[in-house]
Structure formats: structure tokens, C-alpha cells
Design a protein around this motif. Structure first.
Motif, PDB file in Angstrom:
ATOM      1  N   LYS A  18       0.833  -1.219   0.000  1.00 52.95           N
ATOM      2  CA  LYS A  18       0.000   0.000   0.000  1.00 52.95           C
ATOM      3  C   LYS A  18       0.866   1.266   0.000  1.00 52.95           C
ATOM      4  CE  LYS A  18      -2.169  -1.329   3.810  1.00 52.95           C
ATOM      5  NZ  LYS A  18      -1.803  -2.747   3.924  1.00 52.95           N
ATOM      6  N   THR A  19       1.780   1.314   0.950  1.00 55.37           N
ATOM      7  CA  THR A  19       2.596   2.526   1.093  1.00 55.37           C
ATOM      8  C   THR A  19       3.499   2.721  -0.124  1.00 55.37           C
ATOM      9  OG1 THR A  19       2.523   2.250   3.481  1.00 55.37           O
ATOM     10  CG2 THR A  19       4.262   3.674   2.607  1.00 55.37           C
ATOM     11  N   THR A  20       4.081   1.626  -0.604  1.00 52.13           N
ATOM     12  CA  THR A  20       4.928   1.689  -1.799  1.00 52.13           C
ATOM     13  C   THR A  20       4.129   2.236  -2.975  1.00 52.13           C
ATOM     14  OG1 THR A  20       6.104  -0.243  -0.939  1.00 52.13           O
ATOM     15  CG2 THR A  20       6.414   0.260  -3.280  1.00 52.13           C
ATOM     16  N   ILE A  42      -2.396   8.158   6.775  1.00 52.09           N
ATOM     17  CA  ILE A  42      -3.388   8.039   7.852  1.00 52.09           C
ATOM     18  C   ILE A  42      -3.182   6.732   8.626  1.00 52.09           C
ATOM     19  CG2 ILE A  42      -5.367   6.952   6.651  1.00 52.09           C
ATOM     20  CD1 ILE A  42      -6.878   9.613   7.792  1.00 52.09           C
ATOM     21  N   ASP A  43      -1.924   6.274   8.577  1.00 48.58           N
ATOM     22  CA  ASP A  43      -1.512   5.040   9.245  1.00 48.58           C
ATOM     23  C   ASP A  43      -0.601   5.394  10.432  1.00 48.58           C
ATOM     24  OD1 ASP A  43      -0.455   2.621  10.015  1.00 48.58           O
ATOM     25  OD2 ASP A  43       0.526   2.187   8.095  1.00 48.58           O
ATOM     26  N   GLY A  44      -0.926   4.875  11.612  1.00 45.53           N
ATOM     27  CA  GLY A  44      -0.120   5.141  12.807  1.00 45.53           C
ATOM     28  C   GLY A  44       1.321   4.660  12.697  1.00 45.53           C
ATOM     29  N   ALA A  46       3.129   5.375  10.261  1.00 43.93           N
ATOM     30  CA  ALA A  46       3.770   6.526   9.601  1.00 43.93           C
ATOM     31  C   ALA A  46       4.853   6.118   8.604  1.00 43.93           C
ATOM     32  CB  ALA A  46       4.316   7.502  10.637  1.00 43.93           C
ATOM     33  N   ASN A  47       4.623   5.044   7.868  1.00 41.98           N
ATOM     34  CA  ASN A  47       5.636   4.604   6.897  1.00 41.98           C
ATOM     35  C   ASN A  47       5.737   5.533   5.690  1.00 41.98           C
ATOM     36  OD1 ASN A  47       6.335   2.425   8.410  1.00 41.98           O
ATOM     37  ND2 ASN A  47       4.999   0.983   7.349  1.00 41.98           N
ATOM     38  N   LEU A  48       4.610   6.034   5.229  1.00 46.93           N
ATOM     39  CA  LEU A  48       4.660   6.965   4.091  1.00 46.93           C
ATOM     40  C   LEU A  48       5.399   8.238   4.504  1.00 46.93           C
ATOM     41  CD1 LEU A  48       3.824   7.568   1.161  1.00 46.93           C
ATOM     42  CD2 LEU A  48       1.713   8.561   2.051  1.00 46.93           C
ATOM     43  N   ILE A 127      -4.665   8.649  -0.260  1.00 48.14           N
ATOM     44  CA  ILE A 127      -4.576   8.339   1.171  1.00 48.14           C
ATOM     45  C   ILE A 127      -3.998   6.944   1.382  1.00 48.14           C
ATOM     46  CG2 ILE A 127      -5.838   8.273   3.358  1.00 48.14           C
ATOM     47  CD1 ILE A 127      -8.094   9.867   1.991  1.00 48.14           C
ATOM     48  N   ASP A 128      -2.977   6.852   2.208  1.00 50.89           N
ATOM     49  CA  ASP A 128      -2.337   5.573   2.535  1.00 50.89           C
ATOM     50  C   ASP A 128      -2.841   5.084   3.893  1.00 50.89           C
ATOM     51  OD1 ASP A 128      -0.562   3.401   2.458  1.00 50.89           O
ATOM     52  OD2 ASP A 128       0.962   4.529   3.563  1.00 50.89           O
ATOM     53  N   CYS A 129      -3.504   3.943   3.904  1.00 50.35           N
ATOM     54  CA  CYS A 129      -4.152   3.431   5.123  1.00 50.35           C
ATOM     55  C   CYS A 129      -3.296   2.407   5.863  1.00 50.35           C
ATOM     56  CB  CYS A 129      -5.448   2.721   4.764  1.00 50.35           C
ATOM     57  SG  CYS A 129      -6.722   3.844   4.249  1.00 50.35           S
ATOM     58  N   SER A 130      -3.695   2.151   7.097  1.00 49.10           N
ATOM     59  CA  SER A 130      -3.050   1.110   7.890  1.00 49.10           C
ATOM     60  C   SER A 130      -3.666  -0.250   7.534  1.00 49.10           C
ATOM     61  CB  SER A 130      -3.261   1.386   9.381  1.00 49.10           C
ATOM     62  OG  SER A 130      -4.606   1.134   9.713  1.00 49.10           O
TER      63      SER A 130
HETATM   64 MG   LIG Z   1       1.824   0.888   4.725  1.00 54.77          MG
END
Ligand SMILES: [Mg+2]
Ligand SMILES: Nc1ncnc2c1ncn2[C@@H]1O[C@H](COP(=O)(O)OP(=O)(O)OP(=O)(O)O)[C@@H](O)[C@H]1O
Length: 263
Positions: A18-20, A42-44, A46-48, A127-130
């Protein structure tokens, strides 16, 4: 080309790319389609946020503040110091979002209300989700026009998509009738495994015209580029990761009504 659209990259399974995809889609849209992009982490985890170069002294808040503090507007937390896209970063307080928003009126619509005023400023908001269907993910889906789904090329991942589709359908019925699945694509494909080939056909069968033809192969360069805070398009022009993501985003772009100069 469709404009002022919000797109969530979503799969409750962890580590599927997802983040990639969010990072590289933001870069692709900016570099090749020359459109204005806002990324929202919007992921805790915080990888993005960690994949992009940020000057911490210029950060005045995160997506957590946006979701939880009535006095904070989207304009207040957008970081504009990046060449390719603007970004709203996240932080680990988001991991407790379900508890914190418990009892808040319209808790699933906080993001929708907050980004209403800035949607016109961007061609695309991504938006990048968890990897969970927590309230941050639900807020993203409620605020979105489209959902883009990466699926890892293994059997259990494909089984998980039924649950995801069920959740998306519920959100569409109850909270966001305009939510549409833009498409589903395979990540971390290994063409040496016969099993993976079957999975490609399974995805095609299950998702029909929602399945993208391009699948993203396993490629170590995709792991390396975030360490340099770069997208694959800036990092290495001659790797499979570049080719695959380029081709995927051409397909995505066409589905968004964008024009492509065929070579
Ligand atoms: Mg991710
Ligand atoms: N096509 C690929 N080939 C090789 N490695 C990849 C590929 N895509 C992603 N990765 C790597 O796999 C890991 C998981 O990817 P990523 O963080 O994008 O997944 P995610 O779905 O966002 O995970 P999470 O659910 O934890 O947020 C990362 O180390 C990433 O660099």
C-alpha cells in the motif's frame, strides 16, 4: 481527465505494498501526468511519512490532529516542502484512533468534513491506510471517490479480499454511495513460482474488469528507494519496479479518463 478526486489505497492485510504504491503513485502523477497531488498518511506506523523528506521544524500537525481536533483545518497541517507533492504526515497516536473518536458525533466523517475545503486545490488526493479497518481507514473510505486495492500474490491474501470487498460495500451502502473500486492489482509477483501464475488468473476471474493487467513483480529496488526518500521513478530508471509501476499507473490514468500518448 477527472479532477479533484480522492483515492484511498486500502487492504486490511499488512505488507502488501500500500505505502509503496501511494508513494510511487504520488510521484508518477506529479512527474508524468503533471498534476497536483496531496498525499495523506493516515496510518499510525507513519511509513509513508518516513518515505518522504520532511523538515520537522515546518510541521504544525498531523492527520491525527486533523481527525481529532475541531480547531485544526486541513490547511494547517499540509506540508508543502516537497518537490513532487504536498503531504499530511501521520504519527503513532493514530494507533488509538478508535478509542479517541469513540462517542464523537459523526466520527466516520471527520476526514470528509476536514478535506472538503481543500479538494478543489488538488487534482488528486491519495490516502495511505493502515492494515486494519479502524476508524482512520473508515474515515478515508467515507471521504473517497475511489479505492485502489493491492493484493499480494498468495492464496491467503486473495481469500482476504472477499472481506475487504464486503466492508467496502457496507461503507458504500451506509455512508458513501459514490465510493467506487478503481481496481485491484497484484503485487510482489514472482514469475518463478507456478502458484503465482494461477493467482493471476484467479484475480482476473474474481474481479473481472476491475483487475488491472499489470502486476508488480518482486523487486529489491522498491525496498531501497524509500531509504533514500525517493520514489522508484527518481531512484532507478532501469529496474522492474520502475517498469511495472509505470505500466500500472498508465492503466490507472486511463481509468481516470486521462490521455496517454501511445508510443
Ligand atoms: Mg503501509
Ligand atoms: N514489489 C515489491 N517487491 C519487493 N519488495 C516490495 C515490493 N512492494 C513493496 N515491497 C516491500 O515490502 C514491504 C511492505 O511494503 P509496504 O510497506 O508498501 O506495504 P503496506 O501494505 O503499506 O504495509 P502495511 O500494511 O504495514 O502498511 C516494504 O519493505 C516494501 O519496501
Amino acid at each position: 481527465m477527472e479532477k479533484n478526486k480522492v483515492l484511498t489505497i486500502c487492504n486490511q492485510k499488512g505488507g502488501v505494498g500500500k505505502t509503496t504504491t501511494a508513494l510511487n503513485m504520488g510521484a508518477w502523477l506529479s512527474i508524468f501526468a503533471k498534476v497536483k497531488v496531496l498525499l495523506i498518511d493516515i496510518d499510525g506506523q507513519a511509513n509513508l511519512t518516513a518515505c518522504t523528506s520532511i523538515d520537522n521544524s515546518k510541521i504544525s500537525g498531523t492527520s491525527f490532529d486533523l481527525l481529532t481536533n475541531d480547531n485544526i483545518k486541513a490547511e494547517d497541517v499540509i506540508y508543502k516542502g516537497n518537490d513532487l507533492f504536498d503531504i499530511i504526515i501521520s504519527d503513532e497516536r493514530l494507533n488509538n484512533i478508535d478509542l479517541i473518536l469513540n462517542g464523537v458525533m459523526d466520527r466516520e466523517r471527520q476526514l470528509l468534513y476536514k478535506i472538503e475545503s481543500i479538494v478543489k486545490d488538488y487534482d488528486y488526493i491519495i490516502i495511505d491506510c493502515s492494515p486494519s479497518l479502524n476508524l482512520a481507514t473508515i474515515n478515508s473510505l467515507v471521504a473517497s471517490d475511489y479505492v485502489l486495492i493491492p493484493v499480494q500474490s498468495d492464496y491467503l491474501s486473495i481469500r482476504g479480499t472477499a472481506k475487504l470487498l464486503d466492508s467496502i460495500n457496507k461503507i458504500r451502502e451506509r455512508m458513501n454511495p459514490k465510493l467506487d473500486i478503481l481496481g485491484v492489482f497484484i503485487t510482489m509477483y514472482d514469475n518463478r513460482k507456478i502458484n503465482d501464475k494461477n493467482i493471476y488468473f484467479t484475480i482476473k476471474e474474481q474481479f473481472k474488469d476491475k483487475a488491472f493487467d499489470t502486476f508488480i513483480r518482486e523487486n529489491v529496488r522498491l525496498k531501497e528507494s524509500p531509504i533514500e526518500k525517493k520514489s522508484i521513478f527518481e531512484y532507478d530508471k532501469n529496474c522492474n519496479g520502475y517498469v511495472d509501476y509505470y505500466n500500472l499507473f498508465i492503466e490507472v490514468w486511463k481509468r481516470l479518463g486521462g490521455k496517454v500518448n501511445e508510443k
